[in-house]
Design an enzyme around this catalytic site. Sequence first.
Site, PDB file in Angstrom:
ATOM      1  N   CYS A   2       0.909  -1.336   0.243  1.00 50.73           N
ATOM      2  CA  CYS A   2      -0.034  -0.087  -0.030  1.00 50.73           C
ATOM      3  C   CYS A   2       0.746   1.409   0.060  1.00 50.73           C
ATOM      4  O   CYS A   2       2.134   1.255   0.297  1.00 50.73           O
ATOM      5  CB  CYS A   2      -0.833   0.064   1.168  1.00 50.73           C
ATOM      6  SG  CYS A   2      -1.950  -1.649   1.593  1.00 50.73           S
ATOM      7  N   ARG A  28       2.257   1.684  -5.941  1.00 51.10           N
ATOM      8  CA  ARG A  28       2.172   0.627  -4.689  1.00 51.10           C
ATOM      9  C   ARG A  28       1.030  -0.113  -4.534  1.00 51.10           C
ATOM     10  O   ARG A  28       0.763  -1.200  -3.529  1.00 51.10           O
ATOM     11  CB  ARG A  28       2.780   1.491  -3.479  1.00 51.10           C
ATOM     12  CG  ARG A  28       4.128   2.185  -3.558  1.00 51.10           C
ATOM     13  CD  ARG A  28       4.206   3.080  -2.245  1.00 51.10           C
ATOM     14  NE  ARG A  28       4.251   1.929  -1.063  1.00 51.10           N
ATOM     15  CZ  ARG A  28       5.421   1.498  -0.857  1.00 51.10           C
ATOM     16  NH1 ARG A  28       6.496   1.912  -1.275  1.00 51.10           N
ATOM     17  NH2 ARG A  28       5.380   0.455   0.346  1.00 51.10           N
ATOM     18  N   TRP A  77      -3.154  -2.033  -1.702  1.00 52.66           N
ATOM     19  CA  TRP A  77      -3.013  -3.401  -2.514  1.00 52.66           C
ATOM     20  C   TRP A  77      -3.360  -4.469  -1.454  1.00 52.66           C
ATOM     21  O   TRP A  77      -3.051  -4.474  -0.227  1.00 52.66           O
ATOM     22  CB  TRP A  77      -1.258  -3.835  -2.603  1.00 52.66           C
ATOM     23  CG  TRP A  77      -1.055  -4.918  -3.484  1.00 52.66           C
ATOM     24  CD1 TRP A  77      -1.071  -4.886  -4.674  1.00 52.66           C
ATOM     25  CD2 TRP A  77      -0.782  -6.043  -2.917  1.00 52.66           C
ATOM     26  NE1 TRP A  77      -0.661  -6.116  -5.303  1.00 52.66           N
ATOM     27  CE2 TRP A  77      -0.300  -6.988  -3.883  1.00 52.66           C
ATOM     28  CE3 TRP A  77      -0.488  -6.697  -1.657  1.00 52.66           C
ATOM     29  CZ2 TRP A  77       0.013  -8.258  -4.013  1.00 52.66           C
ATOM     30  CZ3 TRP A  77      -0.212  -8.062  -1.528  1.00 52.66           C
ATOM     31  CH2 TRP A  77       0.015  -8.721  -2.433  1.00 52.66           C
ATOM     32  N   ASN A 103       0.273   0.332   6.104  1.00 43.20           N
ATOM     33  CA  ASN A 103       0.794  -0.770   4.970  1.00 43.20           C
ATOM     34  C   ASN A 103       1.476  -1.735   5.862  1.00 43.20           C
ATOM     35  O   ASN A 103       2.510  -1.689   6.628  1.00 43.20           O
ATOM     36  CB  ASN A 103       1.656   0.018   4.163  1.00 43.20           C
ATOM     37  CG  ASN A 103       2.744  -0.681   3.160  1.00 43.20           C
ATOM     38  OD1 ASN A 103       2.115  -1.837   3.095  1.00 43.20           O
ATOM     39  ND2 ASN A 103       3.979  -0.475   3.049  1.00 43.20           N
ATOM     40  N   GLY A 104       1.116  -2.959   5.654  1.00 46.06           N
ATOM     41  CA  GLY A 104       1.856  -4.300   6.023  1.00 46.06           C
ATOM     42  C   GLY A 104       0.902  -5.178   6.525  1.00 46.06           C
ATOM     43  O   GLY A 104      -0.187  -5.143   5.837  1.00 46.06           O
ATOM     44  N   GLU A 493      14.671 -12.086 -17.624  1.00 47.37           N
ATOM     45  CA  GLU A 493      14.388 -10.884 -17.308  1.00 47.37           C
ATOM     46  C   GLU A 493      13.426 -10.630 -18.545  1.00 47.37           C
ATOM     47  O   GLU A 493      12.306  -9.778 -18.197  1.00 47.37           O
ATOM     48  CB  GLU A 493      15.413  -9.739 -17.627  1.00 47.37           C
ATOM     49  CG  GLU A 493      15.034  -8.301 -17.304  1.00 47.37           C
ATOM     50  CD  GLU A 493      14.123  -8.135 -15.896  1.00 47.37           C
ATOM     51  OE1 GLU A 493      13.914  -8.762 -15.233  1.00 47.37           O
ATOM     52  OE2 GLU A 493      13.598  -7.150 -16.128  1.00 47.37           O
ATOM     53  N   LYS A 497       9.403  -9.551 -17.873  1.00 50.68           N
ATOM     54  CA  LYS A 497       8.814  -8.121 -18.320  1.00 50.68           C
ATOM     55  C   LYS A 497       7.611  -8.483 -19.329  1.00 50.68           C
ATOM     56  O   LYS A 497       6.612  -7.953 -19.010  1.00 50.68           O
ATOM     57  CB  LYS A 497       9.850  -7.490 -19.137  1.00 50.68           C
ATOM     58  CG  LYS A 497      10.967  -6.925 -18.590  1.00 50.68           C
ATOM     59  CD  LYS A 497      10.562  -5.647 -17.836  1.00 50.68           C
ATOM     60  CE  LYS A 497      10.003  -5.541 -16.451  1.00 50.68           C
ATOM     61  NZ  LYS A 497      10.957  -6.414 -15.529  1.00 50.68           N
ATOM     62  N   GLU A 500       4.654  -9.938 -16.844  1.00 52.13           N
ATOM     63  CA  GLU A 500       4.074  -8.953 -15.808  1.00 52.13           C
ATOM     64  C   GLU A 500       3.177  -7.859 -16.391  1.00 52.13           C
ATOM     65  O   GLU A 500       2.185  -7.330 -15.567  1.00 52.13           O
ATOM     66  CB  GLU A 500       5.035  -8.639 -14.849  1.00 52.13           C
ATOM     67  CG  GLU A 500       6.070  -7.764 -15.500  1.00 52.13           C
ATOM     68  CD  GLU A 500       7.101  -7.059 -14.103  1.00 52.13           C
ATOM     69  OE1 GLU A 500       6.619  -6.995 -13.055  1.00 52.13           O
ATOM     70  OE2 GLU A 500       8.270  -6.959 -14.412  1.00 52.13           O
ATOM     71  N   HIS A 516      15.867 -30.719 -23.513  1.00 49.91           N
ATOM     72  CA  HIS A 516      15.440 -31.463 -22.600  1.00 49.91           C
ATOM     73  C   HIS A 516      14.195 -31.223 -21.918  1.00 49.91           C
ATOM     74  O   HIS A 516      13.917 -31.546 -20.834  1.00 49.91           O
ATOM     75  CB  HIS A 516      16.590 -31.087 -21.474  1.00 49.91           C
ATOM     76  CG  HIS A 516      17.890 -31.244 -21.827  1.00 49.91           C
ATOM     77  ND1 HIS A 516      18.622 -32.530 -21.578  1.00 49.91           N
ATOM     78  CD2 HIS A 516      18.913 -30.468 -22.396  1.00 49.91           C
ATOM     79  CE1 HIS A 516      19.954 -32.461 -22.042  1.00 49.91           C
ATOM     80  NE2 HIS A 516      20.156 -31.355 -22.670  1.00 49.91           N
ATOM     81  N   LYS A 615       4.666  -2.301  -6.734  1.00 52.59           N
ATOM     82  CA  LYS A 615       6.050  -1.939  -7.049  1.00 52.59           C
ATOM     83  C   LYS A 615       7.042  -2.521  -5.946  1.00 52.59           C
ATOM     84  O   LYS A 615       8.027  -2.932  -6.437  1.00 52.59           O
ATOM     85  CB  LYS A 615       6.161  -0.274  -7.022  1.00 52.59           C
ATOM     86  CG  LYS A 615       7.426   0.141  -7.475  1.00 52.59           C
ATOM     87  CD  LYS A 615       7.921  -0.248  -8.880  1.00 52.59           C
ATOM     88  CE  LYS A 615       9.464   0.110  -9.320  1.00 52.59           C
ATOM     89  NZ  LYS A 615       9.788  -0.646 -10.356  1.00 52.59           N
TER      90      LYS A 615
END
Length: 620
Positions: A2, A28, A77, A103-104, A493, A497, A500, A516, A615
Amino acid sequence: MCGIVAAITNGLDARASVLHGLKTLEYRGYDSAGMAVHTGDSKLAVRRKMGKIANLEAELASNALPESDQVIAHTRWATHGAPADRNAHPHTDDGGEIVVVHNGIIENYLDLRAELVADGHVFLSDTDTEVLANLIARHMRNGNGGIDLHTAVRTALTEVHGAYALVAMCATEPGTLVVARQDSPLIVGVGDAAHYAASDMPALLHLTRDFVALENGESAISHADKMQLCSASGDWIERETTLCDWTPEQAEKGGYPHFMLKEIEEQPDVLARTAFDRFHDTEGDVVFEDTFTLTDADLRALRRIRFMAMGTSSHSAMIGRWLLAEFAELPGETLNASEFLYSPILPENDTLTVIVSQSGETADSLRAMRELQKRGGRILGICNVQGSTLAREADDLILTHCGPEVGVASTKAFFGQVTALYLLAIRVGRARGVLSTERGLELLHDLRALRPKLDSLFAPEAMAAVRQAAAFLATVPSCLFLGRGLQHPIALEGALKLKEISYIHAEGYPAGEMKHGPIALIDEHFPVVVLATPDRTYEKMISNIEEVRARSGKVIAVGVAGDQQVQNAADYFLPVPEVPPYLAPLVNVIPLQQLSYEVALALGRDIDQPRNLAKSVTVE
Ligand code: AGP
């Protein structure tokens, strides 16, 4: 995770400035948003709405909060309690006396809630934060008016297990904000006859650039004209303010459609800002600021180096491990920070652990750092946020100078991390006497020469190739990214990208693994993105391309401009400038970032704030 913003001023209406700050924190979390004010006549007023801050703005337009010089706000969030109006912060206690943004995660909130219900408290939401509000209110009431809000908050927090960054107001204590933090980030801004609080500095840059960071267990009482800081042990303490060198413009989009596009295009400048001032040109060496205290003797004594991070930062950490082996002959390993916590315990005496983190607030990475420090390990942080928890608690620190990274998908911060890791490899190699002055000078020259070469990645013809490949990739349900050696982390990476921000399933693999198993997936609907620039793995990457094409798989290849062999072998060719192989990660990652951006754009995704993400992941 958050976002919190709060302000207390000397009579100046703070609603608009807090809302402006809240919008810069939307990365956030954006499941719901809310704002509360102290109305001055011993009352609190709250407005909350599910969805993005725009929904709260519409609510405030039709159902305005009264003017106030004491305002707290929150963008969520969701952790406990689905996104819904009733679960949006701010939360009050059932008597409407206390209001909190948080936040938490309060891990024992159900037990506390049961106690409070038994005491007669009534709950309207599914959140842990509403429990906090009622817990604080209970202590205020038990004090029969004899204890202030700050004491009630600190007393309530002694019953709480978990992470929190909170701001609280009390109807009967006008002119007072109380803030407290444990494991979730919170900074206090110091203004002119005003004090502020926020989860991240960008939220307050339009108001102040003077900040005080709270350490774990600390709290503060903020009035308009003064702020009293309380230590974890309950003593009043003083702390110098830190000047943030970011400007408000850096935290804004600057005319770009998305922060992510702005941040991709800032990368050539990030190279200069993170590297060039640290070159020691006469010695072929690197000089870090005084936050880096590792001496040549310390570096020579090392027998092992460990890199730890999460997400994108773990990919730059993988590159760091390769660079330290190549240029400093220092063996190492890269560990996912969350996995480290469950790995066997080894002696730490001859090991250096490098924790890489853009935000410096990632819970998994911070917990790994503290566990290692408990075991006597030494931590070098590589971080983009001055004053973040990692920046303050690591034993040594290298800051990347990327400026605020707002897009949830990390781009320029990754670039800055890899740049910093090149510098670290040079420093350690020179300190250990295994990298000559001449070779060091060459490496510095290569890095400086890289800057102009990057511009070609943003040229119209390069972007046209990216858009053509993106138009195809946007039509598939899944794909593979393949790279070898130093290109394997770039494949990982690129896959991260894409998944997400476009929500297309993508996996990064070491190219040698394709036969394989993953090759079973290849057909005309399952393409492969391949990194095929000149290095020791080039011929094998050409073979990988042929193997994919032989099974009707489409190939998007990153290759050096003019490389006909790769261009003819692939269906889509993304040209890059030729650079020394060890610098290829800084070059090859950019077309993959651009590719994911263009695919997400084609699919109409919320590029800066992709669904379910935040984020900074400040909970484990
Ligand atoms: C990267 O695009 C993601 N947003 C995510 O994987 C991120 O890299 C990860 O959460 C680590 O964040 P940090 O660098 O702030 O520690």
